[in-house]
Scaffold this motif. Structure first.
Motif, short mmCIF file in Angstrom:
data_model
loop_
_atom_site.label_atom_id
_atom_site.label_comp_id
_atom_site.label_asym_id
_atom_site.label_seq_id
_atom_site.Cartn_x
_atom_site.Cartn_y
_atom_site.Cartn_z
N LYS A 20 0.84 -1.20 0.00
CA LYS A 20 0.00 0.00 0.00
C LYS A 20 0.87 1.25 0.00
O LYS A 20 1.82 1.36 0.78
N ILE A 21 0.54 2.21 -0.87
CA ILE A 21 1.31 3.45 -0.93
C ILE A 21 0.48 4.68 -0.58
O ILE A 21 1.02 5.78 -0.47
N GLN A 22 -0.83 4.51 -0.40
CA GLN A 22 -1.68 5.65 -0.03
C GLN A 22 -2.95 5.14 0.59
O GLN A 22 -3.48 4.10 0.20
N HIS A 23 -3.44 5.85 1.61
CA HIS A 23 -4.82 5.66 2.04
C HIS A 23 -5.30 6.91 2.77
O HIS A 23 -4.51 7.66 3.33
N GLU A 24 -6.59 7.13 2.69
CA GLU A 24 -7.22 8.22 3.42
C GLU A 24 -8.58 7.73 3.87
O GLU A 24 -9.40 7.31 3.05
N GLY A 25 -8.82 7.74 5.18
CA GLY A 25 -10.06 7.21 5.74
C GLY A 25 -11.03 8.29 6.15
O GLY A 25 -11.59 8.98 5.30
N PHE A 26 -11.22 8.47 7.45
CA PHE A 26 -12.18 9.43 7.98
C PHE A 26 -11.48 10.26 9.05
O PHE A 26 -10.90 9.71 10.00
N ASP A 27 -11.50 11.58 8.88
CA ASP A 27 -10.80 12.46 9.83
C ASP A 27 -11.72 13.04 10.89
O ASP A 27 -11.35 13.96 11.61
N GLY A 28 -12.93 12.48 11.00
CA GLY A 28 -13.91 12.99 11.95
C GLY A 28 -14.94 13.88 11.30
O GLY A 28 -16.01 14.14 11.87
N ASP A 36 -13.46 -7.66 8.78
CA ASP A 36 -12.60 -6.51 9.13
C ASP A 36 -13.46 -5.34 9.59
O ASP A 36 -14.50 -5.05 8.97
N PRO A 37 -13.03 -4.62 10.62
CA PRO A 37 -13.83 -3.50 11.12
C PRO A 37 -13.98 -2.36 10.11
O PRO A 37 -14.91 -1.56 10.22
N GLY A 38 -13.08 -2.30 9.14
CA GLY A 38 -13.21 -1.28 8.09
C GLY A 38 -14.03 -1.73 6.90
O GLY A 38 -14.26 -0.96 5.98
N VAL A 39 -14.46 -3.01 6.92
CA VAL A 39 -15.28 -3.58 5.84
C VAL A 39 -16.72 -3.78 6.29
O VAL A 39 -17.65 -3.48 5.54
N LYS A 40 -16.91 -4.28 7.48
CA LYS A 40 -18.25 -4.48 8.05
C LYS A 40 -18.47 -3.42 9.13
O LYS A 40 -17.97 -3.55 10.25
N ILE A 41 -19.19 -2.37 8.78
CA ILE A 41 -19.35 -1.23 9.68
C ILE A 41 -20.61 -0.45 9.31
O ILE A 41 -20.91 -0.27 8.12
N SER A 42 -21.34 -0.01 10.30
CA SER A 42 -22.45 0.91 10.07
C SER A 42 -21.92 2.33 10.22
O SER A 42 -21.50 2.72 11.31
N PRO A 55 -24.12 3.94 15.22
CA PRO A 55 -23.71 5.18 15.87
C PRO A 55 -22.67 5.94 15.06
O PRO A 55 -22.04 5.36 14.16
N PRO A 56 -22.47 7.22 15.35
CA PRO A 56 -21.49 8.01 14.58
C PRO A 56 -20.10 7.36 14.64
O PRO A 56 -19.69 6.84 15.68
N VAL A 57 -19.42 7.39 13.51
CA VAL A 57 -18.08 6.82 13.43
C VAL A 57 -17.10 7.75 14.15
O VAL A 57 -17.05 8.95 13.88
N THR A 58 -16.33 7.19 15.06
CA THR A 58 -15.33 7.99 15.79
C THR A 58 -13.91 7.55 15.49
O THR A 58 -12.97 8.34 15.60
N ASN A 59 -13.73 6.29 15.11
CA ASN A 59 -12.38 5.79 14.85
C ASN A 59 -12.45 4.73 13.76
O ASN A 59 -12.59 3.54 14.05
N TYR A 60 -12.33 5.15 12.52
CA TYR A 60 -12.43 4.21 11.40
C TYR A 60 -11.07 3.57 11.13
O TYR A 60 -10.06 4.27 11.00
N VAL A 61 -11.05 2.25 11.03
CA VAL A 61 -9.83 1.49 10.78
C VAL A 61 -9.78 1.13 9.29
O VAL A 61 -10.58 0.31 8.82
N ILE A 62 -8.87 1.73 8.55
CA ILE A 62 -8.77 1.49 7.11
C ILE A 62 -8.31 0.06 6.85
O ILE A 62 -7.35 -0.41 7.48
N PRO A 63 -8.97 -0.66 5.95
CA PRO A 63 -8.56 -2.05 5.67
C PRO A 63 -7.16 -2.11 5.04
O PRO A 63 -6.67 -1.15 4.45
N GLY A 64 -6.55 -3.29 5.17
CA GLY A 64 -5.27 -3.51 4.54
C GLY A 64 -4.10 -3.16 5.44
O GLY A 64 -4.26 -2.78 6.60
N PRO A 65 -2.88 -3.28 4.90
CA PRO A 65 -1.68 -3.05 5.70
C PRO A 65 -1.41 -1.56 5.89
O PRO A 65 -2.11 -0.70 5.34
#
Length: 231
Positions: free
Chosen positions: A118-126, A206-212, A216-226
């Motif tokens: 993996k060379i890039q990822h961007e998830g959720f910053d709040g 994976d918590p970043g794959v199976k998630i609502s 409740p509001p997302v507070t700490n999203y875990v990006i899938p992969g390495p």
């Protein structure tokens, strides 16, 4: 519920290098259909594929190591605009990711199997999701090619994951295509060690794959992969 059931798709249609767009399907294996992959065990997780068969391309795009390239995303292959609706439905919130795999021949390697880093990822910053930055940023997904990798041919896998219906698995929608690049000027001083396989890098649990993402509001999203490879 309406947002969770929304159906809109997207395609990584072209690669921009040094301010030059190489054109739709030129050096990028594009499908005729813009739908997602939802089965993380499918070989199509590598570079897309059935049920979205991709077209081969003989172009291998030269990229300087250390350079930023831009994956251009559009709703359909023939989409000309750059407004949010021309990219992907704004309900499709989730991460953006990019991977490389060193190959002997970028034109013929399927991408299936190991060697991806993996060379890039961007998830959720709040506040904002990675996909929203692309959707509201004219479909532009910026990716830096590490300066320390070996020169040679690579597959560049750009990905967006839409989580609007990911409360159960299958539900997350994986959108990815592969560009064929030739990296020049790389120092080769560091070899990626934390490599993964496609399929195999993600699990349905994976918590970043199976998630609502709605409640409740997302507070700490875990990006899938390495983790992202760094020089």
């Amino acid at each position: 519920m309406l947002a969770g059931a929304a159906s809109a798709h997207t395609i990584f249609t072209s690669l921009e290098v040094g301010g030059v767009n190489h054109g739709t399907g030129n050096g990028v294996r594009v499908p005729s259909y813009n739908g997602p992959i939802e089965d993380v065990t499918s070989n199509s997780m590598a570079c897309n594929g059935p049920p979205n068969p991709t077209s081969p391309t003989n172009t291998v795009i030269t990229v300087q190591a250390g350079q930023n390239v831009t994956a251009i995303w559009r709703y359909m292959l023939n989409t000309q605009g750059t407004s949010p609706n021309d990219i992907m439905d704004s309900s499709h919130k989730g991460p953006t990711l990019a991977y490389l795999k060193k190959v002997d021949d970028a034109r013929t390697d399927s991408g299936v199997g190991g060697g991806w880093f993996k060379i890039q990822h961007e998830g959720f910053d709040g506040t904002t999701w990675g996909t929203e930055r692309v959707i509201f940023g004219q479909g532009r997904h910026s990716i830096k090619i590490p300066e320390c990798i070996e020169p040679g041919q690579y597959l560049l896998r750009a990905e967006m994951i839409a989580l609007h219906g990911a409360g159960n698995y299958p539900g997350a929608q994986f959108y990815m295509e592969c560009a064929q690049i030739n990296v020049v000027g790389g120092t080769g001083t560091k070899k990626p060690s934390n490599t993964v396989s496609f399929p195999g890098a993600y699990k349905g649990t994976d918590p970043g794959v199976k998630i609502s993402i709605w409640w409740p509001p997302v507070t700490n999203y875990v990006i899938p992969g390495p983790d992202v490879f760094t020089c």
